[in-house]
Design a protein around this motif. Structure first.
Motif, PDB file in Angstrom:
ATOM      1  N   PRO A  32      13.513  -5.984 -32.164  1.00  0.00           N
ATOM      2  CA  PRO A  32      14.766  -6.571 -31.683  1.00  0.00           C
ATOM      3  C   PRO A  32      15.855  -6.489 -32.758  1.00  0.00           C
ATOM      4  CG  PRO A  32      13.282  -8.313 -32.352  1.00  0.00           C
ATOM      5  CD  PRO A  32      12.539  -7.004 -32.527  1.00  0.00           C
ATOM      6  N   VAL A  33      16.375  -5.297 -32.944  1.00  0.00           N
ATOM      7  CA  VAL A  33      17.311  -5.034 -34.041  1.00  0.00           C
ATOM      8  C   VAL A  33      18.500  -5.992 -34.018  1.00  0.00           C
ATOM      9  CG1 VAL A  33      18.869  -3.321 -35.053  1.00  0.00           C
ATOM     10  CG2 VAL A  33      16.606  -2.627 -34.247  1.00  0.00           C
ATOM     11  N   GLY A  34      19.133  -6.147 -32.881  1.00  0.00           N
ATOM     12  CA  GLY A  34      20.308  -7.017 -32.798  1.00  0.00           C
ATOM     13  C   GLY A  34      19.995  -8.447 -33.180  1.00  0.00           C
ATOM     14  N   GLU A  35      18.853  -8.953 -32.723  1.00  0.00           N
ATOM     15  CA  GLU A  35      18.464 -10.326 -33.040  1.00  0.00           C
ATOM     16  C   GLU A  35      18.177 -10.485 -34.530  1.00  0.00           C
ATOM     17  OE1 GLU A  35      15.208 -11.333 -30.455  1.00  0.00           O
ATOM     18  OE2 GLU A  35      16.326 -10.664 -28.701  1.00  0.00           O
ATOM     19  N   ILE A  36      17.534  -9.497 -35.121  1.00  0.00           N
ATOM     20  CA  ILE A  36      17.230  -9.560 -36.551  1.00  0.00           C
ATOM     21  C   ILE A  36      18.513  -9.506 -37.372  1.00  0.00           C
ATOM     22  CG2 ILE A  36      16.114  -8.358 -38.476  1.00  0.00           C
ATOM     23  CD1 ILE A  36      13.991  -7.465 -36.370  1.00  0.00           C
ATOM     24  N   LEU A  37      19.421  -8.625 -36.983  1.00  0.00           N
ATOM     25  CA  LEU A  37      20.692  -8.532 -37.709  1.00  0.00           C
ATOM     26  C   LEU A  37      21.491  -9.820 -37.577  1.00  0.00           C
ATOM     27  CD1 LEU A  37      21.763  -4.875 -36.847  1.00  0.00           C
ATOM     28  CD2 LEU A  37      20.762  -5.729 -38.983  1.00  0.00           C
ATOM     29  N   ASP A  38      21.479 -10.414 -36.395  1.00  0.00           N
ATOM     30  CA  ASP A  38      22.186 -11.679 -36.206  1.00  0.00           C
ATOM     31  C   ASP A  38      21.560 -12.778 -37.050  1.00  0.00           C
ATOM     32  OD1 ASP A  38      24.183 -13.345 -34.845  1.00  0.00           O
ATOM     33  OD2 ASP A  38      22.449 -14.261 -33.865  1.00  0.00           O
ATOM     34  N   LEU A  39      20.235 -12.840 -37.052  1.00  0.00           N
ATOM     35  CA  LEU A  39      19.535 -13.841 -37.870  1.00  0.00           C
ATOM     36  C   LEU A  39      19.883 -13.676 -39.344  1.00  0.00           C
ATOM     37  CD1 LEU A  39      17.431 -16.052 -38.495  1.00  0.00           C
ATOM     38  CD2 LEU A  39      15.701 -14.223 -38.463  1.00  0.00           C
ATOM     39  N   THR A  40      19.767 -12.460 -39.864  1.00  0.00           N
ATOM     40  CA  THR A  40      20.024 -12.261 -41.292  1.00  0.00           C
ATOM     41  C   THR A  40      21.471 -12.577 -41.647  1.00  0.00           C
ATOM     42  OG1 THR A  40      20.352  -9.870 -40.965  1.00  0.00           O
ATOM     43  CG2 THR A  40      18.166 -10.603 -41.652  1.00  0.00           C
ATOM     44  N   ARG A  41      22.406 -12.273 -40.749  1.00  0.00           N
ATOM     45  CA  ARG A  41      23.818 -12.589 -40.996  1.00  0.00           C
ATOM     46  C   ARG A  41      24.017 -14.096 -41.062  1.00  0.00           C
ATOM     47  NH1 ARG A  41      27.285 -14.619 -37.845  1.00  0.00           N
ATOM     48  NH2 ARG A  41      26.119 -14.141 -35.955  1.00  0.00           N
ATOM     49  N   ARG A  42      23.461 -14.807 -40.096  1.00  0.00           N
ATOM     50  CA  ARG A  42      23.637 -16.263 -40.039  1.00  0.00           C
ATOM     51  C   ARG A  42      23.018 -16.932 -41.271  1.00  0.00           C
ATOM     52  NH1 ARG A  42      21.610 -17.998 -34.176  1.00  0.00           N
ATOM     53  NH2 ARG A  42      22.522 -20.009 -34.741  1.00  0.00           N
TER      54      ARG A  42
END
Length: 85
Positions: A32-42
């Motif tokens: 889930p690339v988008g979810e992982i990127l969102d998590l790491t950003r947050r």
């Protein structure tokens, strides 16, 4: 893939995910690339920059081991919310 200094594109990320998935015996569609990127950003913005990838790794361990309850999406969203408090 782009070389150092080149502008990276979403296609570069997709190609990287495909390569890493093959090495790790995963299906790229399971990532889930988008979810992982969102998590790491947050987390990076809410806690500290290095905490982003560390948290994503910890999430992967927990999901892989089955030690956390909830879906990857639910867990990632919960961790992101925790970082933003």
């Amino acid at each position: 893939m782009s070389t150092a200094g080149d502008q990276q594109t979403p296609a570069d990320l997709d190609a990287w995910v495909d390569q890493v998935a093959a090495v790790l015996g995963l299906e790229p569609s399971e990532v889930p690339v988008g979810e992982i990127l969102d998590l790491t950003r947050r987390v990076a913005h809410g806690i500290a920059r290095p905490a982003g990838p560390v948290t994503a790794f910890m999430l992967g361990l927990a999901v892989g081991r089955g030690t956390a309850s909830g879906t990857t999406t639910e867990l990632a969203d919960g961790l992101g919310a925790l970082a933003e408090r």
